[in-house]
Scaffold this active site. Structure first.
Site, PDB file in Angstrom:
ATOM      1  N   LYS A 151      22.048  20.309   7.517  1.00 27.15           N
ATOM      2  CA  LYS A 151      23.076  19.256   7.406  1.00 27.15           C
ATOM      3  C   LYS A 151      22.367  17.912   7.447  1.00 27.15           C
ATOM      4  CE  LYS A 151      27.610  18.699   7.315  1.00 27.15           C
ATOM      5  NZ  LYS A 151      28.606  19.599   6.706  1.00 27.15           N
TER       6      LYS A 151
HETATM    7  P1  NAD Z   1      36.625  13.465   3.071  1.00 28.21           P
HETATM    8  O1  NAD Z   1      35.789  12.293   3.394  1.00 28.21           O
HETATM    9  O2  NAD Z   1      36.952  13.748   1.648  1.00 28.21           O
HETATM   10  O3  NAD Z   1      37.999  13.407   3.882  1.00 28.21           O
HETATM   11  C1  NAD Z   1      38.054  13.175   5.259  1.00 28.21           C
HETATM   12  C2  NAD Z   1      39.502  12.945   5.632  1.00 28.21           C
HETATM   13  O4  NAD Z   1      39.588  12.787   7.055  1.00 28.21           O
HETATM   14  C3  NAD Z   1      40.102  11.699   5.005  1.00 28.21           C
HETATM   15  O5  NAD Z   1      41.401  11.975   4.537  1.00 28.21           O
HETATM   16  C4  NAD Z   1      40.182  10.729   6.172  1.00 28.21           C
HETATM   17  O6  NAD Z   1      41.208   9.787   6.054  1.00 28.21           O
HETATM   18  C5  NAD Z   1      40.458  11.706   7.303  1.00 28.21           C
HETATM   19  N1  NAD Z   1      40.216  11.094   8.601  1.00 28.21           N
HETATM   20  C6  NAD Z   1      39.105  10.458   9.037  1.00 28.21           C
HETATM   21  N2  NAD Z   1      39.302   9.963  10.279  1.00 28.21           N
HETATM   22  C7  NAD Z   1      40.561  10.297  10.611  1.00 28.21           C
HETATM   23  C8  NAD Z   1      41.381  10.066  11.749  1.00 28.21           C
HETATM   24  N3  NAD Z   1      40.912   9.392  12.804  1.00 28.21           N
HETATM   25  N4  NAD Z   1      42.651  10.547  11.757  1.00 28.21           N
HETATM   26  C9  NAD Z   1      43.128  11.222  10.704  1.00 28.21           C
HETATM   27  N5  NAD Z   1      42.406  11.487   9.598  1.00 28.21           N
HETATM   28  C10 NAD Z   1      41.145  11.023   9.554  1.00 28.21           C
HETATM   29  O7  NAD Z   1      35.881  14.748   3.750  1.00 28.21           O
HETATM   30  P2  NAD Z   1      36.036  16.276   3.386  1.00 28.21           P
HETATM   31  O8  NAD Z   1      34.920  16.638   2.494  1.00 28.21           O
HETATM   32  O9  NAD Z   1      37.439  16.558   3.004  1.00 28.21           O
HETATM   33  O10 NAD Z   1      35.708  16.939   4.808  1.00 28.21           O
HETATM   34  C11 NAD Z   1      36.702  17.133   5.802  1.00 28.21           C
HETATM   35  C12 NAD Z   1      36.188  18.138   6.823  1.00 28.21           C
HETATM   36  O11 NAD Z   1      35.863  19.369   6.162  1.00 28.21           O
HETATM   37  C13 NAD Z   1      34.905  17.738   7.550  1.00 28.21           C
HETATM   38  O12 NAD Z   1      34.920  18.310   8.845  1.00 28.21           O
HETATM   39  C14 NAD Z   1      33.816  18.409   6.739  1.00 28.21           C
HETATM   40  O13 NAD Z   1      32.623  18.612   7.473  1.00 28.21           O
HETATM   41  C15 NAD Z   1      34.520  19.716   6.417  1.00 28.21           C
HETATM   42  N6  NAD Z   1      33.984  20.437   5.283  1.00 28.21           N
HETATM   43  C16 NAD Z   1      33.883  19.866   4.056  1.00 28.21           C
HETATM   44  C17 NAD Z   1      33.400  20.604   2.988  1.00 28.21           C
HETATM   45  C18 NAD Z   1      33.365  20.066   1.578  1.00 28.21           C
HETATM   46  O14 NAD Z   1      33.092  20.845   0.659  1.00 28.21           O
HETATM   47  N7  NAD Z   1      33.649  18.806   1.345  1.00 28.21           N
HETATM   48  C19 NAD Z   1      32.968  21.922   3.189  1.00 28.21           C
HETATM   49  C20 NAD Z   1      33.087  22.479   4.459  1.00 28.21           C
HETATM   50  C21 NAD Z   1      33.601  21.730   5.492  1.00 28.21           C
END
Ligand code: NAD
Length: 450
Positions: A135
């Site tokens: 990561k």
């Molecule tokens: P992203 O940046 O596209 O979205 C993050 C979201 O979280 C946004 O909607 C943001 O507004 C919201 N957020 C941030 N702070 C917040 C708060 N205080 N209250 C409410 N909402 C809040 O990120 P993503 O890629 O969608 O990732 C989201 C989660 O999924 C993370 O934990 C990431 O590690 C995990 N994840 C992502 C992937 C991927 O393929 N992108 C894969 C596995 C896991």
């Protein structure tokens, strides 16, 4: 089969002492229950004890192999130089090259990146892809930067870590604050400066036009839905009658919501860092998605003509739903927020979305928790497909990607359920056990060099 309401007691985590493993002592690790990395290693070691994983493998898995930290200057649009701090943690590569996302966020720090890299090791092993766990991230605020600044930060970071990554060594991907465009700049920079073969495969989650895979953007959300499709019938639910709320409406949350609705379910509430919206009969998630892309947040959607009302944070958590899908950041569901939740099942689309006290409170109430190493493994699975396509000069059609993803997710869910019944443990411990079975076996086969 999952537990039914009659055997809910069996899913409650044993009231064990946190961080009891003597591995912590041997490695001189503190017992700080607020530290995300230690929480995750504690859960993993607990499962390892149950599975009787040999001590030396527990020691290896309790620490990452490499922790890389770099500082680099970047020229900003205002003519000044800013100094950035970047991380790449390579947790384990027993199964294959390190693999894991790249996060751009103001709160990125070493311990959290270590924690997420350990989860990646477990995820890859659970879905049985030949990849290890890594990561990375840069401490920055992408929302406050121009596209040109973002590009320069990305390119300079790649040049700083180029010697430690590569298509056979460590392959980053998108995470919070990064997207396909960032991955395109990442790949382009690496292709300019490296003399390795298959250079494009250094990163996944690229735009489809530039080496990306069909289905990658929606893959993590799709994986959540694939797991739910496998689990919901066991608790007597069908998508068409099911309701959910989604915390976070970025890549993962928006896709999980759209695909939940596509299967006939109702998404009653959604919340992101800008605000929350609610409709008891189901939000128009396609309209919400369009709105969020345009306005960079949910706030204000209630003023459009799509029948939603604004909702406070507490009321968002209190909306009665079958499934709660956290898809934002880590540790958001504290004990207090857990007490507000009114759901049967939590599908962890985000990594480590709840604090240990939050988790214990929910389990004590009999809420089923589908852990992140299972639920959110769809992204890395399709990233692996992208890597395979890049290396074999192939381009899979969407049907093939979706079918292969579904196969991996369904098998991972079944493996987890099997471990749960075999060892009489909660789903999180069961998922770790199913992941550790593979890694422990590979270590036994490979032995330890020299
Ligand atoms: P992203 O940046 O596209 O979205 C993050 C979201 O979280 C946004 O909607 C943001 O507004 C919201 N957020 C941030 N702070 C917040 C708060 N205080 N209250 C409410 N909402 C809040 O990120 P993503 O890629 O969608 O990732 C989201 C989660 O999924 C993370 O934990 C990431 O590690 C995990 N994840 C992502 C992937 C991927 O393929 N992108 C894969 C596995 C896991």
């Amino acid at each position: 089969m999952m537990s039914t309401s009659t055997d809910k007691a069996s899913i409650v985590a044993p009231t064990r002492e946190l961080m009891a493993s003597t591995v912590f002592d041997e490695l001189g690790m503190e017992r700080d229950s607020d530290n995300l990395y230690l929480q995750i290693i504690d859960s993993m070691l607990h499962a390892a004890e149950i599975l009787e994983v040999p001590r030396h493998i527990q020691l290896i898995l309790a620490q990452p192999k490499n922790e890389i930290m770099v500082h680099f200057p970047v020229l900003m649009d205002n003519g000044h130089y800013a100094l950035f701090k970047g991380y790449r943690v390579q947790h384990n590569n027993a199964l294959g090259p390190y693999k894991g996302g790249l996060r751009f966020h103001p709160h990125v720090g070493l311990d959290d990146v270590k924690a997420l890299s350990a989860l990646m090791t477990m995820k890859c092993s659970l879905v049985r892809i030949p990849m290890g766990g890594g990561k990375g991230g840069i401490k920055c605020d992408p929302r406050a930067m121009s596209q040109n600044e973002l590009m320069r930060v990305t390119r300079r970071f790649v040049s700083a870590i180029a010697a430690q990554i590569g298509p056979d060594r460590d392959i980053p991907a998108p995470d919070v604050g990064t997207n396909a465009q960032v991955m395109a700049w990442f790949a382009d920079t690496y292709m300019q400066i490296s003399d390795k073969q298959n250079k494009m495969a250094v990163v996944t989650g690229k735009p489809v036009e530039f080496g990306g895979s069909l289905g990658r953007e929606k893959a993590t959300g799709q994986g959540v839905i694939d797991v739910l499709a496998e689990i919901l019938p066991d608790i007597g639910l069908a998508f068409k009658d099911a309701t959910c709320s989604v915390l976070g409406f970025g890549n993962v949350g928006s896709w999980a919501a759209k695909l939940f609705a596509e299967r006939g379910g109702k998404v009653r509430a959604a919340m992101d860092h800008t605000g929350g919206v609610y409709n008891p009969d189901g939000l128009d998630v396609l309209a919400l998605d369009e709105y969020v892309r345009e306005h960079r947040g949910i706030a204000g959607f209630e003023k459009t003509r799509h029948g939603a009302e604004a909702i406070s944070e507490e009321d968002f958590y209190r909306v009665p739903v079958d499934v709660f899908i956290p898809a934002a950041l880590e540790q958001m569901i504290t004990e207090e927020k857990a007490s507000w939740l009114d759901c049967k099942l939590i599908a962890e689309a985000a990594n480590a979305p709840m604090t240990p006290p939050g988790e214990r409170a929910l389990m004590a109430r009999g809420v089923e928790i589908l852990p992140a190493i299972l639920c959110s493994a769809g992204g890395v699975t399709v990233s692996y497909f992208e890597w395979v396509q890049n290396r074999t000069n192939q381009s899979w059609d969407l049907e093939k990607v979706d079918d292969e993803l579904n196969r991996h997710m369904v098998l991972a869910a079944r493996r987890t359920q099997l471990a749960r019944h075999r060892f009489g443990v909660d789903m999180r411990t069961a998922a770790y056990i199913a992941a550790l079975e593979q890694i422990a076996q590979v270590y036994q086969l490979r032995g330890i060099f020299p």
